[in-house]
Design a protein around this motif. Structure first.
Motif, mmCIF file in Angstrom:
data_model
loop_
_atom_site.group_PDB
_atom_site.id
_atom_site.type_symbol
_atom_site.label_atom_id
_atom_site.label_comp_id
_atom_site.label_asym_id
_atom_site.label_seq_id
_atom_site.Cartn_x
_atom_site.Cartn_y
_atom_site.Cartn_z
ATOM 1 N N ILE A 98 4.817 -16.060 -1.021
ATOM 2 C CA ILE A 98 5.276 -14.673 -1.068
ATOM 3 C C ILE A 98 5.960 -14.294 0.252
ATOM 4 O O ILE A 98 7.012 -13.666 0.254
ATOM 5 N N LEU A 99 5.367 -14.692 1.378
ATOM 6 C CA LEU A 99 6.001 -14.430 2.672
ATOM 7 C C LEU A 99 7.398 -15.034 2.719
ATOM 8 O O LEU A 99 8.337 -14.419 3.231
ATOM 9 N N SER A 100 7.556 -16.223 2.166
ATOM 10 C CA SER A 100 8.851 -16.910 2.248
ATOM 11 C C SER A 100 9.943 -16.175 1.474
ATOM 12 O O SER A 100 11.125 -16.385 1.731
ATOM 13 N N LEU A 101 9.573 -15.284 0.570
ATOM 14 C CA LEU A 101 10.567 -14.515 -0.171
ATOM 15 C C LEU A 101 11.309 -13.526 0.728
ATOM 16 O O LEU A 101 12.364 -13.027 0.364
ATOM 17 N N THR A 102 10.751 -13.249 1.915
ATOM 18 C CA THR A 102 11.391 -12.328 2.853
ATOM 19 C C THR A 102 12.029 -13.069 4.024
ATOM 20 O O THR A 102 12.316 -12.457 5.058
ATOM 21 N N LEU A 103 12.268 -14.375 3.882
ATOM 22 C CA LEU A 103 12.872 -15.162 4.963
ATOM 23 C C LEU A 103 14.188 -14.535 5.418
ATOM 24 O O LEU A 103 15.027 -14.159 4.600
ATOM 25 N N HIS A 104 14.356 -14.441 6.739
ATOM 26 C CA HIS A 104 15.605 -13.978 7.330
ATOM 27 C C HIS A 104 15.730 -14.587 8.726
ATOM 28 O O HIS A 104 14.739 -15.055 9.290
ATOM 29 N N ASP A 105 16.920 -14.636 9.238
ATOM 30 C CA ASP A 105 17.159 -15.213 10.570
ATOM 31 C C ASP A 105 16.577 -16.617 10.689
ATOM 32 O O ASP A 105 15.990 -16.969 11.706
ATOM 33 N N GLY A 106 16.690 -17.402 9.647
ATOM 34 C CA GLY A 106 16.239 -18.792 9.678
ATOM 35 C C GLY A 106 14.805 -18.989 9.259
ATOM 36 O O GLY A 106 14.529 -19.571 8.232
ATOM 37 N N ASP A 107 13.855 -18.476 10.064
ATOM 38 C CA ASP A 107 12.445 -18.730 9.765
ATOM 39 C C ASP A 107 11.557 -17.503 9.913
ATOM 40 O O ASP A 107 10.342 -17.611 9.907
ATOM 41 N N ARG A 108 12.143 -16.318 10.040
ATOM 42 C CA ARG A 108 11.348 -15.100 10.222
ATOM 43 C C ARG A 108 11.021 -14.478 8.868
ATOM 44 O O ARG A 108 11.837 -14.485 7.957
ATOM 45 N N VAL A 109 9.801 -13.954 8.764
ATOM 46 C CA VAL A 109 9.350 -13.265 7.555
ATOM 47 C C VAL A 109 8.585 -12.011 7.971
ATOM 48 O O VAL A 109 8.063 -11.932 9.079
ATOM 49 N N TRP A 110 8.521 -11.014 7.112
ATOM 50 C CA TRP A 110 7.745 -9.807 7.389
ATOM 51 C C TRP A 110 6.270 -10.124 7.220
ATOM 52 O O TRP A 110 5.871 -10.795 6.278
ATOM 53 N N LYS A 111 5.443 -9.638 8.122
ATOM 54 C CA LYS A 111 4.025 -9.999 8.098
ATOM 55 C C LYS A 111 3.144 -8.884 7.544
ATOM 56 O O LYS A 111 2.256 -8.384 8.205
ATOM 57 N N GLY A 112 3.354 -8.542 6.295
ATOM 58 C CA GLY A 112 2.601 -7.468 5.668
ATOM 59 C C GLY A 112 1.454 -7.968 4.808
ATOM 60 O O GLY A 112 1.247 -7.455 3.718
ATOM 61 N N ILE A 113 0.733 -8.985 5.276
ATOM 62 C CA ILE A 113 -0.426 -9.480 4.527
ATOM 63 C C ILE A 113 -1.654 -9.468 5.430
ATOM 64 O O ILE A 113 -1.545 -9.278 6.641
ATOM 65 N N ASP A 114 -2.792 -9.686 4.848
ATOM 66 C CA ASP A 114 -4.078 -9.659 5.542
ATOM 67 C C ASP A 114 -4.079 -10.578 6.764
ATOM 68 O O ASP A 114 -3.611 -11.715 6.701
ATOM 69 N N TRP A 115 -4.629 -10.082 7.860
ATOM 70 C CA TRP A 115 -4.660 -10.857 9.101
ATOM 71 C C TRP A 115 -5.501 -12.114 8.984
ATOM 72 O O TRP A 115 -5.239 -13.110 9.656
ATOM 73 N N ASN A 116 -6.527 -12.106 8.159
ATOM 74 C CA ASN A 116 -7.326 -13.323 7.978
ATOM 75 C C ASN A 116 -6.474 -14.439 7.380
ATOM 76 O O ASN A 116 -6.632 -15.609 7.729
ATOM 77 N N ILE A 117 -5.564 -14.056 6.483
ATOM 78 C CA ILE A 117 -4.676 -15.051 5.876
ATOM 79 C C ILE A 117 -3.700 -15.580 6.922
ATOM 80 O O ILE A 117 -3.506 -16.793 7.035
ATOM 81 N N THR A 118 -3.087 -14.684 7.713
ATOM 82 C CA THR A 118 -2.148 -15.170 8.721
ATOM 83 C C THR A 118 -2.862 -16.035 9.757
ATOM 84 O O THR A 118 -2.297 -17.028 10.220
ATOM 85 N N ASP A 119 -4.105 -15.709 10.079
ATOM 86 C CA ASP A 119 -4.874 -16.560 10.992
ATOM 87 C C ASP A 119 -5.063 -17.956 10.407
ATOM 88 O O ASP A 119 -4.904 -18.957 11.111
ATOM 89 N N ARG A 120 -5.399 -18.036 9.121
ATOM 90 C CA ARG A 120 -5.598 -19.361 8.488
ATOM 91 C C ARG A 120 -4.280 -20.128 8.407
ATOM 92 O O ARG A 120 -4.250 -21.344 8.652
ATOM 93 N N LEU A 121 -3.181 -19.437 8.077
ATOM 94 C CA LEU A 121 -1.879 -20.110 8.018
ATOM 95 C C LEU A 121 -1.497 -20.645 9.400
ATOM 96 O O LEU A 121 -0.943 -21.741 9.518
ATOM 97 N N PHE A 122 -1.814 -19.896 10.452
ATOM 98 C CA PHE A 122 -1.563 -20.348 11.823
ATOM 99 C C PHE A 122 -2.406 -21.583 12.138
ATOM 100 O O PHE A 122 -1.895 -22.569 12.681
ATOM 101 N N GLU A 123 -3.684 -21.542 11.778
ATOM 102 C CA GLU A 123 -4.572 -22.684 12.020
ATOM 103 C C GLU A 123 -4.098 -23.938 11.284
ATOM 104 O O GLU A 123 -4.307 -25.058 11.752
ATOM 105 N N LYS A 124 -3.441 -23.754 10.142
ATOM 106 C CA LYS A 124 -2.925 -24.884 9.362
ATOM 107 C C LYS A 124 -1.564 -25.365 9.872
ATOM 108 O O LYS A 124 -1.013 -26.326 9.351
#
Length: 76
Positions: free
Chosen positions: A15-41
């Motif tokens: 879902i984040l990838s649907l907002t891709l812009h400027d190459g690899d930037r996406v809007w971060k409007g999801i739960d912080w626990n999820i973004t933390d896990r995606l970062f850890e991965k």
């Protein structure tokens, strides 16, 4: 009920990838626990900043495209 956080993370990344812009930037409007896990991965760069968007790693972009094709594309 026990949730499969790996599946949630995959769906969130797609879902984040649907907002891709400027190459690899996406809007971060999801739960912080999820973004933390995606970062850890290793799928996004460190989300802890004041920006309203974040950057996917090259692996994150590739994985997001794979998830979109596998789980969200319509059969033709």
């Amino acid at each position: 009920m026990t949730l499969d956080t790996d599946k949630i993370d995959d769906a969130s990344l797609a879902i984040l990838s649907l907002t891709l812009h400027d190459g690899d930037r996406v809007w971060k409007g999801i739960d912080w626990n999820i973004t933390d896990r995606l970062f850890e991965k290793g799928l996004i760069h460190d989300p802890k900043n004041k920006a309203k968007s974040l950057n996917l790693t090259p692996e994150g972009v590739a994985h997001a495209r794979e998830i979109l094709a596998r789980d969200f594309s319509k059969a033709e």
